[in-house]
Design a protein around this motif. Sequence first.
Motif, PDB file in Angstrom:
ATOM      1  N   ARG A 234      50.880  32.696  31.883  1.00 15.05           N
ATOM      2  CA  ARG A 234      50.045  31.786  32.369  1.00 15.05           C
ATOM      3  C   ARG A 234      49.377  30.733  31.301  1.00 15.05           C
ATOM      4  O   ARG A 234      49.060  29.860  31.724  1.00 15.05           O
ATOM      5  CB  ARG A 234      48.810  32.874  32.937  1.00 15.05           C
ATOM      6  CG  ARG A 234      47.544  32.193  33.505  1.00 15.05           C
ATOM      7  CD  ARG A 234      46.769  33.489  33.913  1.00 15.05           C
ATOM      8  NE  ARG A 234      45.423  32.866  34.370  1.00 15.05           N
ATOM      9  CZ  ARG A 234      44.448  32.551  33.529  1.00 15.05           C
ATOM     10  NH1 ARG A 234      44.250  32.801  32.140  1.00 15.05           N
ATOM     11  NH2 ARG A 234      43.322  32.301  33.919  1.00 15.05           N
ATOM     12  N   GLY A 235      49.084  31.519  30.254  1.00 10.89           N
ATOM     13  CA  GLY A 235      48.352  30.657  29.014  1.00 10.89           C
ATOM     14  C   GLY A 235      46.893  31.099  29.138  1.00 10.89           C
ATOM     15  O   GLY A 235      46.346  32.051  29.899  1.00 10.89           O
ATOM     16  N   LEU A 252      47.614  22.987  22.855  1.00  9.06           N
ATOM     17  CA  LEU A 252      47.606  22.266  24.329  1.00  9.06           C
ATOM     18  C   LEU A 252      48.516  23.126  25.131  1.00  9.06           C
ATOM     19  O   LEU A 252      48.540  23.580  26.153  1.00  9.06           O
ATOM     20  CB  LEU A 252      48.061  20.978  24.148  1.00  9.06           C
ATOM     21  CG  LEU A 252      46.773  19.896  23.932  1.00  9.06           C
ATOM     22  CD1 LEU A 252      47.514  18.562  23.698  1.00  9.06           C
ATOM     23  CD2 LEU A 252      45.853  20.019  24.929  1.00  9.06           C
ATOM     24  N   ASP A 253      49.828  23.688  24.347  1.00  8.04           N
ATOM     25  CA  ASP A 253      50.752  24.230  25.194  1.00  8.04           C
ATOM     26  C   ASP A 253      50.272  25.673  25.404  1.00  8.04           C
ATOM     27  O   ASP A 253      51.048  26.307  26.542  1.00  8.04           O
ATOM     28  CB  ASP A 253      52.011  24.229  24.397  1.00  8.04           C
ATOM     29  CG  ASP A 253      52.893  22.988  24.000  1.00  8.04           C
ATOM     30  OD1 ASP A 253      52.170  21.963  24.742  1.00  8.04           O
ATOM     31  OD2 ASP A 253      53.563  22.746  23.260  1.00  8.04           O
ATOM     32  N   SER A 254      49.158  26.091  24.647  1.00  7.47           N
ATOM     33  CA  SER A 254      48.878  27.524  25.152  1.00  7.47           C
ATOM     34  C   SER A 254      47.773  27.766  26.155  1.00  7.47           C
ATOM     35  O   SER A 254      47.755  28.894  26.685  1.00  7.47           O
ATOM     36  CB  SER A 254      48.323  28.028  23.607  1.00  7.47           C
ATOM     37  OG  SER A 254      49.321  28.026  22.677  1.00  7.47           O
ATOM     38  N   LEU A 255      47.163  26.380  26.503  1.00  6.23           N
ATOM     39  CA  LEU A 255      46.274  26.697  27.661  1.00  6.23           C
ATOM     40  C   LEU A 255      46.796  26.849  28.984  1.00  6.23           C
ATOM     41  O   LEU A 255      47.999  26.164  29.266  1.00  6.23           O
ATOM     42  CB  LEU A 255      45.496  25.215  27.581  1.00  6.23           C
ATOM     43  CG  LEU A 255      44.357  25.058  26.498  1.00  6.23           C
ATOM     44  CD1 LEU A 255      43.976  23.412  26.566  1.00  6.23           C
ATOM     45  CD2 LEU A 255      43.256  26.041  26.815  1.00  6.23           C
ATOM     46  N   THR A 256      46.297  27.507  29.896  1.00  9.07           N
ATOM     47  CA  THR A 256      46.539  27.695  31.530  1.00  9.07           C
ATOM     48  C   THR A 256      46.082  26.238  32.005  1.00  9.07           C
ATOM     49  O   THR A 256      45.477  25.640  31.439  1.00  9.07           O
ATOM     50  CB  THR A 256      45.746  28.769  31.966  1.00  9.07           C
ATOM     51  OG1 THR A 256      46.477  29.113  33.267  1.00  9.07           O
ATOM     52  CG2 THR A 256      44.534  28.800  32.006  1.00  9.07           C
ATOM     53  N   LYS A 257      46.485  26.110  33.329  1.00  4.62           N
ATOM     54  CA  LYS A 257      45.847  25.246  34.101  1.00  4.62           C
ATOM     55  C   LYS A 257      44.587  25.158  34.078  1.00  4.62           C
ATOM     56  O   LYS A 257      43.856  26.281  34.204  1.00  4.62           O
ATOM     57  CB  LYS A 257      46.539  25.285  35.448  1.00  4.62           C
ATOM     58  CG  LYS A 257      47.745  24.471  35.780  1.00  4.62           C
ATOM     59  CD  LYS A 257      48.170  24.245  37.279  1.00  4.62           C
ATOM     60  CE  LYS A 257      49.068  23.545  37.474  1.00  4.62           C
ATOM     61  NZ  LYS A 257      49.571  23.491  38.937  1.00  4.62           N
ATOM     62  N   GLY A 258      43.720  24.093  33.919  1.00  3.28           N
ATOM     63  CA  GLY A 258      42.421  24.211  33.988  1.00  3.28           C
ATOM     64  C   GLY A 258      41.822  24.654  32.790  1.00  3.28           C
ATOM     65  O   GLY A 258      40.442  24.849  32.474  1.00  3.28           O
ATOM     66  N   SER A 278      49.960  15.049  30.957  1.00  3.00           N
ATOM     67  CA  SER A 278      49.631  16.597  30.651  1.00  3.00           C
ATOM     68  C   SER A 278      48.224  16.823  31.038  1.00  3.00           C
ATOM     69  O   SER A 278      47.968  17.964  31.494  1.00  3.00           O
ATOM     70  CB  SER A 278      50.057  16.855  29.457  1.00  3.00           C
ATOM     71  OG  SER A 278      50.021  18.342  29.260  1.00  3.00           O
ATOM     72  N   VAL A 279      47.357  16.097  30.700  1.00  2.00           N
ATOM     73  CA  VAL A 279      45.723  16.286  30.557  1.00  2.00           C
ATOM     74  C   VAL A 279      45.507  16.313  31.656  1.00  2.00           C
ATOM     75  O   VAL A 279      44.921  17.243  32.609  1.00  2.00           O
ATOM     76  CB  VAL A 279      45.051  15.439  29.625  1.00  2.00           C
ATOM     77  CG1 VAL A 279      43.554  15.634  29.880  1.00  2.00           C
ATOM     78  CG2 VAL A 279      45.423  15.433  28.163  1.00  2.00           C
ATOM     79  N   PHE A 280      45.736  15.355  32.604  1.00  3.87           N
ATOM     80  CA  PHE A 280      45.279  15.403  34.145  1.00  3.87           C
ATOM     81  C   PHE A 280      45.929  16.136  35.114  1.00  3.87           C
ATOM     82  O   PHE A 280      45.424  16.820  36.147  1.00  3.87           O
ATOM     83  CB  PHE A 280      44.917  13.847  34.698  1.00  3.87           C
ATOM     84  CG  PHE A 280      46.182  13.124  34.663  1.00  3.87           C
ATOM     85  CD1 PHE A 280      47.200  13.272  35.970  1.00  3.87           C
ATOM     86  CD2 PHE A 280      46.565  11.947  34.182  1.00  3.87           C
ATOM     87  CE1 PHE A 280      48.191  12.593  36.406  1.00  3.87           C
ATOM     88  CE2 PHE A 280      47.830  11.138  34.470  1.00  3.87           C
ATOM     89  CZ  PHE A 280      48.532  11.543  35.490  1.00  3.87           C
ATOM     90  N   SER A 281      47.329  16.254  34.967  1.00  2.00           N
ATOM     91  CA  SER A 281      47.999  16.832  35.780  1.00  2.00           C
ATOM     92  C   SER A 281      47.793  18.472  35.564  1.00  2.00           C
ATOM     93  O   SER A 281      47.813  19.390  36.861  1.00  2.00           O
ATOM     94  CB  SER A 281      49.545  16.915  35.757  1.00  2.00           C
ATOM     95  OG  SER A 281      50.110  17.098  34.432  1.00  2.00           O
ATOM     96  N   ARG A 282      47.491  19.144  34.503  1.00  3.44           N
ATOM     97  CA  ARG A 282      47.084  20.326  34.225  1.00  3.44           C
ATOM     98  C   ARG A 282      45.638  20.471  34.272  1.00  3.44           C
ATOM     99  O   ARG A 282      45.327  21.726  34.113  1.00  3.44           O
ATOM    100  CB  ARG A 282      47.629  20.852  32.823  1.00  3.44           C
ATOM    101  CG  ARG A 282      49.178  20.721  32.840  1.00  3.44           C
ATOM    102  CD  ARG A 282      49.715  21.062  31.590  1.00  3.44           C
ATOM    103  NE  ARG A 282      49.458  22.237  30.848  1.00  3.44           N
ATOM    104  CZ  ARG A 282      49.160  22.656  29.900  1.00  3.44           C
ATOM    105  NH1 ARG A 282      49.432  21.573  28.903  1.00  3.44           N
ATOM    106  NH2 ARG A 282      48.801  23.779  29.331  1.00  3.44           N
TER     107      ARG A 282
END
Length: 342
Positions: A234-235, A252-258, A278-282
Amino acid sequence: MKAVLFREHGGPEKLSYEEIPRPQIGPQEVLIRVKACALNHLDIWVRQGSPAYPIPLPHVLGSDVAGLVEEVGSQVERVKVWDRVFVSPGISCWNCEFCLAGRDNLCRTYSLLGAKLHGGYAEYVKVPFRNVLPIPENIPFEQAAAFPLVSVTASHMLFALAGLQPGETVLVMGAGSGVGVMAVQLAKLAGARVITTVGSDDKIPKAMILGADAVINHSQETVAERVKLLTEGRGVDVVVEHIGPEVWDTCLDSLTKGGRLITCGATTGGDVKLNLRSVFSRQLTIKGSYMGTRAELVKAAELIGQNRLIAVIDRTFPLQGAPAAQELMASRKFFGKIVLVC
Ligand SMILES: [Zn+2]
């Protein structure tokens, strides 16, 4: 009085231990006999000559001060000679729209003790009386100097900016750094699950004692991969970051969506790459953080006084040992704060 100052920007060898005149206080200022002054990375940036901190030279560093009140100005309220005090390092005007809204770290004339103003690498320092706060009972001077800047920074990042909620997972980069020590403890106190990183195995038990649920040795493991394993792919909800380009992609790779990434420093440089797709899609949030508010510092002091938040000190040095103390800080071979005592 004795002080450690520098006359030109450069390495730690520019710091010299000298006799200089004692500061003269104004009507709203307080003179403090310094007992302890903690180091911060800011000291190194100012010494090296950061464009963000244009200062006249010579200069005395030191943002985190604890000591005894020696003299008070004619218009000073509340503070008395011989009070045991620590200093709120953020100097604000108490007048602008941000200060009046309690957001004093956004003050239009905000500055830091030890950056624009002469700081605590000295036997005496003068500060505005409004920046002086009582040391909680039973807390020694070294500890009182070791928590203000980093606790207020960590608190502002986790709660004011990231809006951390109980049950969320937070990744704190660098458990052994000043901000890291505070962020791990504060996140745990708030009911979050805490994952953190260290650069050597000897720091793992120290991070666990602070309350970390999982500790990743970044010299042996890929942090983002391990984070994914720990969170079932999940992140994390929140990343607390202060290192910069060296860890940016990992964060950044460690973050979940939102997820929310909060950054408060750039010890490995100022420039990073950012993929906007990556910023807006996630649906990521990236926020910059600088210091914290007076209210957050008062809260942190309460927790310190209750021993629910601990100011971890790696080593103390005498005042004249400031160059060696700064070299230790630059080496990363420490856990917690490095404090000058006099
Ligand atoms: Zn202001």
